[in-house]
Write an enzyme that holds these catalytic residues in place. Structure first.
Site, PDB file in Angstrom:
ATOM      1  N   PRO A  73      -1.150   3.039   0.917  1.00 49.11           N
ATOM      2  CA  PRO A  73      -1.429   2.259  -0.309  1.00 49.11           C
ATOM      3  C   PRO A  73      -0.412   2.563  -1.402  1.00 49.11           C
ATOM      4  O   PRO A  73      -0.140   3.723  -1.682  1.00 49.11           O
ATOM      5  CB  PRO A  73      -2.821   2.727  -0.723  1.00 49.11           C
ATOM      6  CG  PRO A  73      -3.392   3.414   0.464  1.00 49.11           C
ATOM      7  CD  PRO A  73      -2.241   3.935   1.260  1.00 49.11           C
ATOM      8  N   GLU A  74       0.175   1.521  -1.975  1.00 45.60           N
ATOM      9  CA  GLU A  74       1.105   1.666  -3.090  1.00 45.60           C
ATOM     10  C   GLU A  74       0.430   1.073  -4.332  1.00 45.60           C
ATOM     11  O   GLU A  74      -0.764   0.782  -4.306  1.00 45.60           O
ATOM     12  CB  GLU A  74       2.432   0.959  -2.765  1.00 45.60           C
ATOM     13  CG  GLU A  74       3.054   1.464  -1.457  1.00 45.60           C
ATOM     14  CD  GLU A  74       4.366   0.779  -1.089  1.00 45.60           C
ATOM     15  OE1 GLU A  74       5.067   0.294  -1.989  1.00 45.60           O
ATOM     16  OE2 GLU A  74       4.692   0.737   0.113  1.00 45.60           O
ATOM     17  N   ARG A  92      -6.511  10.027   9.153  1.00 50.19           N
ATOM     18  CA  ARG A  92      -5.582  11.141   9.333  1.00 50.19           C
ATOM     19  C   ARG A  92      -5.838  12.322   8.412  1.00 50.19           C
ATOM     20  O   ARG A  92      -5.161  13.346   8.534  1.00 50.19           O
ATOM     21  CB  ARG A  92      -4.140  10.633   9.172  1.00 50.19           C
ATOM     22  CG  ARG A  92      -3.754   9.722  10.334  1.00 50.19           C
ATOM     23  CD  ARG A  92      -2.335   9.237  10.230  1.00 50.19           C
ATOM     24  NE  ARG A  92      -1.369  10.337  10.200  1.00 50.19           N
ATOM     25  CZ  ARG A  92      -0.074  10.169  10.029  1.00 50.19           C
ATOM     26  NH1 ARG A  92       0.417   8.960   9.847  1.00 50.19           N
ATOM     27  NH2 ARG A  92       0.751  11.192  10.008  1.00 50.19           N
TER      28      ARG A  92
END
Ligand SMILES: [Zn+2]
Length: 276
Positions: free
Chosen positions: A2-3, A118
Site C-alpha cells: 500500500p502506498e 507476511r
C-alpha cells in the site's frame, strides 16, 4: 505494498466508522510478536482498551489514529497488511481469518480486524508522533510540496531519480508503483541521476507525481496482489497503469516494448523511447 493512495483510501473509509468510537477490547495474535513496536503486545492492548478514537489522519504510508488523552495509534501496513472494518467483530472474515493478527472491538459491536499474510506490518502507541513519522518528507499532495521544494531535494542527490522518489525522507508516500508511473508521465528515465534533472524536467515530474497519485486515489488504489480497502474490496487503478508490471507489452504512447530493469535494487518499468 500500500502506498499513499491506498492508505488514504483506507483512512477515508475508516474515518466515519471509527471516529467517536471507543475500543472495548484489544487482542494481538501470539504468532505476530513483531506487530507491536516499543512495548509488549499485552501492555499495548491494555493501554488501548477503553480509549475513544478522536480522528484519523495519514502521513506518507502511515495511518494515524488520534485517541483521547493525546495518544496516537500509528499503523504501517508494509507488504500485505490490511485493516478491515467488520460490523460483526471479524466473524465474517472467513478466507483471511487464519491471517488475522489483531482485533480491536468497538463499542458499537463492530471491530477493526488487522489481517497480514507476511506479518511485516507494524503498530505503535505513542505520545509523540514525531518519534515515528517525524523524519518523513513533504506530503506530495500538500501545499509544501512545490516544484522548488522537489528541485532542492533532487539537486543534492547523486542517486537515480527513482531512488530519491522512493526515499520517504525526500517525498512521503510514493512507492514502487507510483514512482514508475510518475516517471513515465514525466518522460524521465528512472536511472537518471537526480541532480542532473533540468528545471523543466523537475517541473514535469512534480506535476506527474501529483497527477498519478490523484488518479490512483480516485480509483481507490491499485490491487496488484494483496491490497484491499477497509471493506476488503480491491482498488481499480491496476487496470490503468501505463508501465508498472507491463514488461514486454507495447507502450500506449509509442508502441515500444516496456522494459524492466533494477534501479536502486527495485524492479523498475519504463518505456525506452518515451523516457530519456
Ligand atoms: Zn513509449
Amino acid at each position: 505494498m500500500p502506498e499513499l493512495p491506498e492508505v488514504e483510501t483506507i483512512r477515508r473509509d475508516l474515518a466515519p466508522r471509527l471516529g467517536g468510537r471507543t475500543i472495548v477490547e484489544a487482542w494481538v495474535a501470539p504468532n505476530a510478536p513483531k506487530l507491536v513496536q516499543g512495548e509488549p503486545p499485552d501492555a499495548f492492548c491494555r493501554r488501548l482498551t477503553g480509549r475513544a478514537i478522536r480522528e484519523l489522519d495519514r502521513r506518507g504510508k502511515y495511518l494515524l489514529l488520534r485517541l483521547e488523552g493525546g495518544l496516537t495509534w500509528i499503523v504501517h501496513l508494509r507488504m500485505t497488511g490490511a485493516l478491515i472494518h467488520s460490523r460483526d467483530g471479524c466473524e465474517s472474515l472467513t478466507g483471511e481469518s487464519r491471517f488475522l493478527r489483531a482485533r480491536f472491538k468497538l463499542d458499537d459491536g463492530g471491530a477493526l480486524c488487522y489481517v497480514d499474510l507476511r506479518k511485516l506490518g507494524t503498530m505503535w502507541l505513542v505520545d509523540d508522533e514525531a518519534a515515528v513519522v517525524g523524519k518523513l518528507g513533504p506530503e506530495p499532495l500538500g501545499e509544501a510540496f512545490t516544484p522548488d521544494e522537489l528541485r532542492a531535494r533532487l539537486a543534492r542527490r547523486a542517486a537515480p531519480v527513482k531512488a530519491v522518489l522512493l526515499d520517504q525522507a525526500a517525498v512521503a508516500g510514493v512507492g514502487n508503483i507510483y514512482a514508475d508511473e510518475a516517471l513515465f508521465e514525466a518522460g524521465i528515465r528512472p536511472s537518471k541521476q537526480a541532480r542532473r534533472l533540468s528545471r523543466p524536467a523537475v517541473e514535469r515530474l512534480h506535476g506527474a507525481v501529483r497527477k498519478v497519485l490523484t488518479e490512483a486515489l480516485s480509483d481507490r488504489g491499485s490491487s496488484f496482489r494483496d491490497y484491499v480497502d477497509a471493506e476488503g474490496e480491491q482498488g481499480m487503478h491496476q487496470l490503468r497503469v501505463k508501465v508498472f508490471r507491463r514488461t514486454g507489452e507495447p507502450c500506449y504512447a509509442c508502441g515500444a516494448a516496456i522494459k524492466r530493469v533494477k534501479v536502486g535494487g527495485r524492479s523498475t518499468h519504463y518505456c525506452p523511447k518515451c523516457q530519456r
